[in-house]
Design a protein around this motif. Structure first.
Motif, PDB file in Angstrom:
ATOM      1  N   ASN A  32       0.792  -1.217   0.000  1.00 25.68           N
ATOM      2  CA  ASN A  32       0.000   0.000   0.000  1.00 25.68           C
ATOM      3  C   ASN A  32       0.832   1.279   0.000  1.00 25.68           C
ATOM      4  OD1 ASN A  32       0.175  -1.359   2.741  1.00 25.68           O
ATOM      5  ND2 ASN A  32      -0.167   0.750   3.341  1.00 25.68           N
ATOM      6  N   SER A  53      -0.457   4.365  -2.176  1.00 26.13           N
ATOM      7  CA  SER A  53      -1.397   3.989  -3.221  1.00 26.13           C
ATOM      8  C   SER A  53      -2.752   4.649  -2.993  1.00 26.13           C
ATOM      9  CB  SER A  53      -1.566   2.462  -3.250  1.00 26.13           C
ATOM     10  OG  SER A  53      -0.347   1.834  -3.522  1.00 26.13           O
ATOM     11  N   GLY A  54      -3.289   5.234  -4.042  1.00 27.09           N
ATOM     12  CA  GLY A  54      -4.614   5.823  -3.959  1.00 27.09           C
ATOM     13  C   GLY A  54      -4.651   7.219  -3.384  1.00 27.09           C
ATOM     14  N   ASN A  58       2.030  13.071  -1.921  1.00 29.35           N
ATOM     15  CA  ASN A  58       3.126  12.297  -1.358  1.00 29.35           C
ATOM     16  C   ASN A  58       3.647  12.968  -0.092  1.00 29.35           C
ATOM     17  OD1 ASN A  58       2.964  10.554  -3.598  1.00 29.35           O
ATOM     18  ND2 ASN A  58       4.347  11.871  -4.766  1.00 29.35           N
ATOM     19  N   ARG A  72       6.626   6.736  -8.988  1.00 26.68           N
ATOM     20  CA  ARG A  72       6.491   5.281  -9.078  1.00 26.68           C
ATOM     21  C   ARG A  72       6.077   4.909 -10.485  1.00 26.68           C
ATOM     22  NH1 ARG A  72       2.850   1.661  -4.835  1.00 26.68           N
ATOM     23  NH2 ARG A  72       3.219  -0.372  -5.784  1.00 26.68           N
ATOM     24  N   ASN A  74       4.441   1.839 -11.989  1.00 26.20           N
ATOM     25  CA  ASN A  74       3.800   0.579 -11.618  1.00 26.20           C
ATOM     26  C   ASN A  74       4.094  -0.532 -12.608  1.00 26.20           C
ATOM     27  OD1 ASN A  74       2.585   1.507  -9.232  1.00 26.20           O
ATOM     28  ND2 ASN A  74       0.910   2.428 -10.388  1.00 26.20           N
ATOM     29  N   ASN A  77       7.316  -1.809 -11.573  1.00 23.84           N
ATOM     30  CA  ASN A  77       7.476  -2.051 -10.129  1.00 23.84           C
ATOM     31  C   ASN A  77       8.714  -1.349  -9.589  1.00 23.84           C
ATOM     32  OD1 ASN A  77       5.168  -3.539  -9.635  1.00 23.84           O
ATOM     33  ND2 ASN A  77       6.160  -5.512  -9.980  1.00 23.84           N
TER      34      ASN A  77
END
Length: 116
Positions: A32, A53-54, A58, A72, A74, A77
């Motif tokens: 998360n 996440s979400g 930041n 990030r 995704n 990764n």
């Protein structure tokens, strides 16, 4: 299990820039948050930046606000820490950390040295 491998550290003069990368592998399910901590010589580890996440905002430590940026990718990764206007007090070992709930996965760290 999650494996984290940091790269991008090195020696830089004050005012310079570095970009750290953290490649994550393994089970990324329910990760998360990801972030960067650092440990300066003789000091405790501190959270430098975190991406959750979400959440669009930041987290940054006050000491790095306006100079560091976390991002990030995704698809890869991978988490990055762009460090600009580096200062000698930014010297330390930088660790990538992934959170699954309250459990933390840590990388081995990468050394950043800023000379004056």
């Amino acid at each position: 299990q999650v494996q984290l491998v940091e790269s991008g550290g090195g020696l830089v003069q004050a005012g310079g820039s570095l970009r750290l990368s953290c490649a994550a592998s393994g089970s990324m399910f329910s990760i998360n948050a990801m972030g960067w901590h650092r440990q300066a010589p003789g000091k405790q580890r501190e959270l430098v930046a975190r991406i959750i996440s979400g959440i669009s905002t930041n987290y940054y430590a006050n000491s790095v606000k306006g100079r560091f940026s976390i991002s990030r990718d995704n698809a890869k990764n991978t988490v990055y820490l762009q460090m600009n206007s580096l200062k000698p007090e930014d010297t330390g070992v930088y660790y990538c950390v992934a959170l699954r709930g309250s459990f933390e996965y840590w990388g081995q760290g990468t050394q950043v040295t800023v000379s004056s």
